[in-house]
Design a protein around this motif. Sequence first.
Motif, short mmCIF file in Angstrom:
data_model
loop_
_atom_site.label_atom_id
_atom_site.label_comp_id
_atom_site.label_asym_id
_atom_site.label_seq_id
_atom_site.Cartn_x
_atom_site.Cartn_y
_atom_site.Cartn_z
N ALA A 126 0.84 -1.19 0.00
CA ALA A 126 0.00 0.00 0.00
C ALA A 126 0.88 1.25 0.00
O ALA A 126 2.03 1.20 0.44
CB ALA A 126 -0.91 -0.01 1.23
N PRO A 127 0.34 2.36 -0.49
CA PRO A 127 1.13 3.60 -0.51
C PRO A 127 1.63 3.93 0.89
O PRO A 127 0.90 3.80 1.87
CB PRO A 127 0.12 4.65 -0.99
N GLY A 128 2.88 4.34 0.97
CA GLY A 128 3.42 4.74 2.27
C GLY A 128 4.06 3.64 3.07
O GLY A 128 4.68 3.89 4.09
N THR A 129 3.92 2.37 2.63
CA THR A 129 4.51 1.27 3.40
C THR A 129 5.81 0.78 2.77
O THR A 129 6.49 -0.05 3.36
CB THR A 129 3.54 0.08 3.51
N ALA A 130 6.15 1.28 1.58
CA ALA A 130 7.38 0.83 0.92
C ALA A 130 7.79 1.88 -0.10
O ALA A 130 6.98 2.72 -0.50
CB ALA A 130 7.16 -0.50 0.22
N ARG A 131 9.06 1.81 -0.52
CA ARG A 131 9.51 2.71 -1.57
C ARG A 131 8.72 2.43 -2.85
O ARG A 131 8.34 1.29 -3.12
CB ARG A 131 11.00 2.48 -1.85
N GLU A 132 8.49 3.49 -3.64
CA GLU A 132 7.72 3.32 -4.87
C GLU A 132 8.29 2.22 -5.75
O GLU A 132 7.56 1.44 -6.36
CB GLU A 132 7.70 4.64 -5.66
N SER A 133 9.63 2.12 -5.81
CA SER A 133 10.25 1.14 -6.70
C SER A 133 9.94 -0.29 -6.26
O SER A 133 10.06 -1.22 -7.05
CB SER A 133 11.76 1.37 -6.74
N ARG A 134 9.57 -0.46 -4.99
CA ARG A 134 9.27 -1.81 -4.51
C ARG A 134 7.80 -2.13 -4.63
O ARG A 134 7.37 -3.22 -4.25
CB ARG A 134 9.71 -1.94 -3.05
N ARG A 135 7.00 -1.21 -5.12
CA ARG A 135 5.56 -1.43 -5.12
C ARG A 135 5.09 -2.07 -6.42
O ARG A 135 4.15 -1.59 -7.04
CB ARG A 135 4.82 -0.12 -4.85
N CYS A 136 5.74 -3.14 -6.84
CA CYS A 136 5.26 -3.84 -8.02
C CYS A 136 4.12 -4.77 -7.60
O CYS A 136 3.95 -5.09 -6.43
CB CYS A 136 6.38 -4.62 -8.70
N ALA A 137 3.34 -5.16 -8.59
CA ALA A 137 2.15 -5.96 -8.32
C ALA A 137 2.53 -7.44 -8.25
O ALA A 137 2.96 -8.03 -9.23
CB ALA A 137 1.12 -5.73 -9.42
N HIS A 138 2.39 -8.02 -7.07
CA HIS A 138 2.73 -9.43 -6.88
C HIS A 138 1.50 -10.30 -7.15
O HIS A 138 0.36 -9.87 -6.97
CB HIS A 138 3.19 -9.69 -5.45
#
Length: 142
Positions: A72-84
Amino acid sequence: MDATGQPALTRRPDPFIVVGKVNGRDEAARAASPAEALSRMLGWLAADADASAVWYLREDWPGPVTVIGRQAPGTARESRRCAHLFPLEPGTVLRGAMTAGCGARLRLPEIEWLPLGAGMPCERCLVGVCRNPRPRLEGGRR
Ligand SMILES: [Zn+2]
């Protein structure tokens, strides 16, 4: 009528079941999506700090279901927010965290669920899906 004011759709094919113990009582509910299952569990926890809850894909569901989520936004760097991709087997009980196809482990309240095709896909998850075709989807044993 249900709590949302809409007519209860008794035949709605909800794939997920949430079960728990709230204020000493056994509770069970159906959910159409992981997000709905989570909000149900959070509601129980709000009503009873000692509540316990798990959710699962119905054991009588015809086959595995893959759900898609990212941090979710704010819980990780943007670069790590890929869709698993999270492959779910019918009847497998899920608790506070989920493991994606690539091995990434995400805590449930921090997962943002996505519709199919949304978000930048996790390449390692995609490779895992391609390596593990699911013959059961074709129906029957080999
Ligand atoms: Zn992944």
